[in-house]
Motif scaffolding. Structure first.
Motif, PDB file in Angstrom:
ATOM      1  N   MET A 102     -11.398   1.834  -4.275  1.00 27.76           N
ATOM      2  CA  MET A 102     -11.247   0.744  -5.857  1.00 27.76           C
ATOM      3  C   MET A 102     -10.912  -0.568  -4.316  1.00 27.76           C
ATOM      4  O   MET A 102     -10.034  -0.418  -2.901  1.00 27.76           O
ATOM      5  CB  MET A 102     -10.217   0.635  -6.489  1.00 27.76           C
ATOM      6  N   ASP A 103     -10.687  -1.516  -4.583  1.00 28.28           N
ATOM      7  CA  ASP A 103     -10.562  -2.743  -4.150  1.00 28.28           C
ATOM      8  C   ASP A 103      -8.756  -2.326  -3.513  1.00 28.28           C
ATOM      9  O   ASP A 103      -8.058  -2.399  -4.323  1.00 28.28           O
ATOM     10  CB  ASP A 103     -10.363  -4.137  -4.240  1.00 28.28           C
ATOM     11  N   GLN A 104      -8.200  -2.154  -2.365  1.00 25.17           N
ATOM     12  CA  GLN A 104      -6.930  -1.877  -1.867  1.00 25.17           C
ATOM     13  C   GLN A 104      -5.920  -2.341  -1.907  1.00 25.17           C
ATOM     14  O   GLN A 104      -4.576  -2.366  -2.666  1.00 25.17           O
ATOM     15  CB  GLN A 104      -7.211  -1.673  -0.298  1.00 25.17           C
ATOM     16  N   GLN A 105      -6.159  -3.913  -2.470  1.00 26.31           N
ATOM     17  CA  GLN A 105      -5.398  -4.627  -2.853  1.00 26.31           C
ATOM     18  C   GLN A 105      -5.535  -4.619  -4.615  1.00 26.31           C
ATOM     19  O   GLN A 105      -3.575  -4.619  -4.870  1.00 26.31           O
ATOM     20  CB  GLN A 105      -5.207  -6.243  -2.868  1.00 26.31           C
ATOM     21  N   VAL A 106      -6.342  -5.206  -5.760  1.00 21.58           N
ATOM     22  CA  VAL A 106      -6.114  -4.044  -6.540  1.00 21.58           C
ATOM     23  C   VAL A 106      -5.245  -2.846  -7.097  1.00 21.58           C
ATOM     24  O   VAL A 106      -4.391  -2.364  -7.631  1.00 21.58           O
ATOM     25  CB  VAL A 106      -7.064  -4.127  -6.573  1.00 21.58           C
ATOM     26  N   LEU A 107      -5.843  -2.241  -6.337  1.00 20.08           N
ATOM     27  CA  LEU A 107      -4.964  -0.865  -5.859  1.00 20.08           C
ATOM     28  C   LEU A 107      -3.369  -0.675  -5.835  1.00 20.08           C
ATOM     29  O   LEU A 107      -2.383   0.220  -6.300  1.00 20.08           O
ATOM     30  CB  LEU A 107      -5.417   0.343  -5.164  1.00 20.08           C
ATOM     31  N   ARG A 108      -3.085  -1.604  -5.139  1.00 19.07           N
ATOM     32  CA  ARG A 108      -1.537  -1.928  -4.314  1.00 19.07           C
ATOM     33  C   ARG A 108      -0.833  -2.424  -5.513  1.00 19.07           C
ATOM     34  O   ARG A 108       0.387  -1.947  -5.646  1.00 19.07           O
ATOM     35  CB  ARG A 108      -1.565  -2.454  -3.440  1.00 19.07           C
ATOM     36  N   SER A 109      -1.761  -2.920  -6.255  1.00 19.15           N
ATOM     37  CA  SER A 109      -0.800  -4.373  -7.624  1.00 19.15           C
ATOM     38  C   SER A 109      -0.318  -3.305  -8.351  1.00 19.15           C
ATOM     39  O   SER A 109       0.902  -2.770  -9.685  1.00 19.15           O
ATOM     40  CB  SER A 109      -1.318  -5.104  -7.926  1.00 19.15           C
ATOM     41  N   ILE A 110      -1.819  -2.215  -9.083  1.00 12.82           N
ATOM     42  CA  ILE A 110      -1.380  -0.996  -9.821  1.00 12.82           C
ATOM     43  C   ILE A 110      -0.614  -0.031  -9.547  1.00 12.82           C
ATOM     44  O   ILE A 110      -0.602   0.997 -10.495  1.00 12.82           O
ATOM     45  CB  ILE A 110      -3.381  -1.095 -10.279  1.00 12.82           C
ATOM     46  N   TRP A 111      -0.764   0.474  -8.374  1.00 10.16           N
ATOM     47  CA  TRP A 111       0.459   1.793  -7.878  1.00 10.16           C
ATOM     48  C   TRP A 111       0.864   1.855  -8.407  1.00 10.16           C
ATOM     49  O   TRP A 111       1.550   2.875  -8.597  1.00 10.16           O
ATOM     50  CB  TRP A 111       0.082   1.641  -6.426  1.00 10.16           C
TER      51      TRP A 111
END
Length: 857
Positions: free
Chosen positions: A1-10
């Motif tokens: 998964m895109d890291q930016q998306v993962l950081r926002s969902i984490w």
């Protein structure tokens, strides 16, 4: 998964997973009890919970966590509802949960959430028995790793400048508590209390000062003591009483990092923090606590009740004042009548008039008492008004946060995007100390991100092009927040090539947003605003940064939702400037009450430039539009009743009389609206209208007045946009189809929503099948992506209900599940699903491929 998306969902995934781990652990322990007296649904509910957790991890591409949960799920599949779990299975399952919790801690600290000893753990879960390894050595290895991180955190916290003290303290407390949990599990009775004291010590360092310095000194000693307790060898059994006591083993020398922490903590213990002085030692530094949004909303509701009570008390005081005036008039009238009767009747009627005089005296006593009550009511009203104002201001301060929280993360975005595009960009940030409503700040994150990415990708040229244009190779980007009274302005400006109206027109025609004839009629300023339309992008190919036709439409939609507006100006070859105008707060505001026909509506006062009367000779027609002349300026003139859809009543101008009007202004937009009269002005709190009225663009909500009346609150920016010729010209733009995402796991739901929104699709969400059906009944959607297993109504049931509906039966449905067997796939397709996807395939791009295949048109 895109890291930016993962950081926002984490953060969502981490919080949800911790709750699930706690619930799974409780249920696992419950299954160890006697089956006769336990809930028969305990094991099925546990399996559902584990299955949901596995799907969430798979949707985010967290393979190691997914493998551990999958192994736990396989282990539980061997047992039935009336079975008792063996002790070995319970222990190895709890160890698997602990490993996931430690991985979450790594993710919270910004590291990769890996599972330590994954192979051995999976083998143990598969066999249902713990691996044959020395538990003390295992604990020591894990504890030393945590200890290194705690020492590094202490060194950071005693440094002169700590960039993010709160996050560092939070991470250290979490690590210390995880050490305490693992120590208790490993029965390390000496280390567990030390770890708990370490967590308490770090929690005292959130604010600099003498307290933090003393805590740092204590922490350094605790960390050295923990390292000594771990020792180089496994702990030995205590000696027998008859045996001579062995010589105590020397504690190992502290590491260089621990020594540095001890030295820095010792210095900090005797030196106040920079800039703190005596105030810090006396508690002058403000302490902070976390407050949930739900608590703030409840507090806001109570403040509204307090203000409503103050208004009611004020009306009763006014009524009391009117009663006093009436009493005085009555007394004067009775005295005058008594005197007249006395003169006309002579002295013989004195006895007959005595009751009348006694009544007048009694009324005067009542009048005096009313005066005293009025004074008390006035004084109490003033005190209540002061309290209400203080509470309102404090509540508003609770919601207000500095804009720096949304501006600073843009620096990393600029670095990442400019490096990916091989451009040189320098970011200038200003206005970080401006405080605004937290809800506005949160809503601004995505629009600002889109504007910054757009400026780097579309605005600032490549270094070669900038050199050819006589510019510096390094582009400049300015982002600033300005306070403008009761509103704020967020400005994003670059020194790039500027907009090309001709290119914008051509793109709008090519993408079907406008016909060639309609585009030719647009002015350059009107054409520039087409970039805010959904589906608009000047990129011919989709890249990682842009080309999907999503971005600036989010900016406009967010501004409209927050009762604001967006404006764009440019100079070809020199740069582009975006301005977002927003209210300072979404809490209570001053509202102007105006009457339109028989209805009373409220308009935010900060949008009303002035209210005045317009003469008939000041109204005319220019280019087919009715305009009003206001101070030598011709402004659009509309009837407010007509603008909000009410029946148009004859205006005073129709009879040659002066017409009451109000002038609404936002940025450069100024429109004159005809009203019938101004009904007053008071503080209002805008309430949401609910799902059934969300589509009414000109309504911002509703408010309850002091007298209990419910009045609609108009969305002034939307009224101004509706009056603009540009809005009507592009009113028929093509909008992207909307997708409904349904999943009971919050993490999976947000992961799929983020992936689809990045691809340019508007998304609405639901937490189960019943909620999804309610959404479909009131919101037009073109495709449904649904989880299989959900409470109330599962994905198969939702699919069958959609297929039996007379108008929704052709809507494509994609089932997303962790069940990857031919039987389940056949059942889903038999119910009418158009696609079937395993959750681990979501983050690999297969969801987007399937959506593009099935999306109508």
């Amino acid at each position: 998964m895109d890291q930016q998306v993962l950081r926002s969902i984490w953060p969502i995934f981490s919080a949800e997973t911790r709750e699930q781990i706690q619930a799974i652990g409780t249920k696992i322990l419950g299954l160890e009890e006697d089956p006769a007296g336990r809930d028969p649904d305990l094991l099925p509910s546990l399996k559902r919970l584990v299955h949901s957790l596995k799907g969430s991890a798979a949707s985010l591409g967290l393979t190691e966590i997914e493998q551990v949960v999958h192994a736990i799920e396989d282990g539980l599949a061997r047992y039935r509802a009336n079975d008792r779990l063996p002790r070995e299975v319970v222990e190895v399952t709890l160890r698997g949960l602990s490993s996931i919790e430690l991985a979450l801690g790594l993710g919270d600290a910004g590291e990769t959430p890996v599972i330590e000893g994954l192979a051995g753990l999976l083998a143990a879960l598969g066999s249902g028995q713990a691996p044959k390894e020395n538990p003390s050595e295992r604990f020591r290895k894990d504890a030393l790793g945590v200890l290194d991180k705690l020492e590094a955190a202490l060194v950071t916290l005693v440094s002169p400048n700590v960039p993010d003290r709160a996050d560092t303290v939070r991470t250290a407390v979490m690590l210390a508590r995880s050490l305490r949990i693992t120590a208790e599990a490993a029965e390390e009775e000496q280390i567990a209390p030390l770890a708990e004291r370490t967590a308490a010590g770090f929690s005292k360092m959130e604010q600099p000062g003498d307290g933090a310095s003393i805590a740092a000194s204590d922490l350094a000693g605790l960390l050295v003591e923990i390292r000594g307790a771990l020792g180089p060898a496994a702990p030995q059994a205590p000696a027998k009483a008859s045996a001579p006591a062995p010589e105590p083993e020397r504690a190992p020398a502290p590491t260089k990092q621990a020594a540095e922490a001890l030295r820095a903590a010792s210095e900090a213990a005797v030196m106040p923090a920079a800039g703190e002085g005596a105030a810090g030692s006396k508690g002058g530094v403000d302490q902070a606590v976390r407050v949930s949004v739900k608590t703030l909303e409840s507090l806001g509701l109570q403040v509204e009740h307090l203000i409503a009570g103050r208004a009611l008390q004020a009306r009763r005081t006014d009524a009391l004042r009117d009663l006093l005036d009436n009493t005085h008039d009555t007394i004067v009238h009775l005295e005058r009548s008594s005197s007249q009767l006395s003169l006309s009747s002579g002295n013989g009627s004195a006895e007959a008039l005595e009751p009348l005089r006694a009544g007048v005296v009694s009324l005067r006593g009542m009048q005096k008492r009313i005066v005293e009550l009025l004074k008390d009511a006035t004084r109490e009203g003033e005190q209540l008004n002061l309290v209400a104002q203080v509470v309102r201001d404090d509540l508003r301060d609770l919601r207000m946060v500095p804009a720096l929280q949304v501006l600073e993360p843009l620096r990393r975005t600029v670095r990442e995007v400019s490096a990916r595009l091989s451009k040189q960009v320098e970011l200038f940030v200003a206005g970080g100390d401006v405080r605004l409503d937290r809800r506005i700040l949160d809503a601004l994150k995505d629009p600002l991100l889109h504007l910054v990415r757009n400026a780097i990708d579309h605005g600032i040229e490549m270094p070669e092009a900038r050199r050819a244009a006589g510019k510096s190779e390094k582009g400049r980007l300015w982002v600033r927040v300005e306070s403008r009274g009761t509103r704020i302005a967020v400005i994003v400006e670059d020194d790039g090539g500027g907009l090309s109206p001709a290119k914008v027109r051509a793109t709008a025609i090519r993408r079907g947003l406008l016909t060639a004839e309609a585009a030719a009629k647009l002015s350059d300023a009107q054409a520039a605003r087409l970039i805010f339309q959904p589906g608009f992008s000047t990129r011919d190919q989709v890249t990682e940064t842009s080309g999907r036709g999503v971005g600036l439409d989010v900016v406009l939609a967010t501004a409209q939702r927050l009762q604001g507006a967006v404006d764009v100006t440019y100079t070809e070859g020199q740069g582009t400037r975006f301005l977002i105008d927003l209210p300072l707060t979404l809490a209570s505001a001053l509202g102007l009450l105006v009457r339109v026909g028989t209805s009373v509506v409220a308009v935010p006062s900060d949008m009303v430039e002035r209210v005045f009367r317009l003469a008939p000779q000041d109204v005319g027609t220019v280019a087919g539009r009715v305009v009003a002349r206001v101070e030598d300026e011709q402004l659009i003139f509309l009837s407010l009743a007509e603008a909000v859809g009410l029946p148009r009543l004859p205006l005073a101008l129709d009879n040659g009389k002066m017409q009451p009007v109000m002038l609404l202004a936002l940025g450069k937009d100024r429109v004159v609206f005809a009203i019938d009269e101004v009904a007053g002005q008071q503080e209002i709190v805008v309430r949401a209208l609910g799902p059934h009225l969300k589509g009414v663009a000109h309504l911002a909500g509703a408010a309850v007045l002091d007298d209990g009346r419910l009045v609609p609150v108009l969305n002034a920016p939307e009224l101004l946009r509706a009056a603009s010729p540009t809005t009507r010209t592009v009113a028929g733009e093509i909008r992207r189809p909307r997708i409904l995402v349904c999943d009971d796991a919050l993490t999976t739901r947000f992961a799929m929503k983020s992936l689809l929104e990045i691809a340019g699709y508007p998304v609405v969400t639901a937490s189960d099948g019943e909620e999804a059906w309610e959404v479909l009944e009131r919101t037009p959607c073109q495709l449904v992506v649904s989880d299989w297993q959900m409470p109330r109504l599962d994905g198969v049931g939702l699919t069958r209900r959609i297929r039996s509906h007379p108008t929704l039966n052709r809507m494509p449905v994609i089932l997303v599940t962790s069940l990857d067997s031919p039987e389940e796939r056949a059942e889903g397709l038999e119910a009418g699903a158009d696609g079937y996807l395993v959750k681990r395939e979501v983050e690999r791009g297969k969801l987007l491929d399937l959506v593009r295949q099935l999306m109508p048109g």
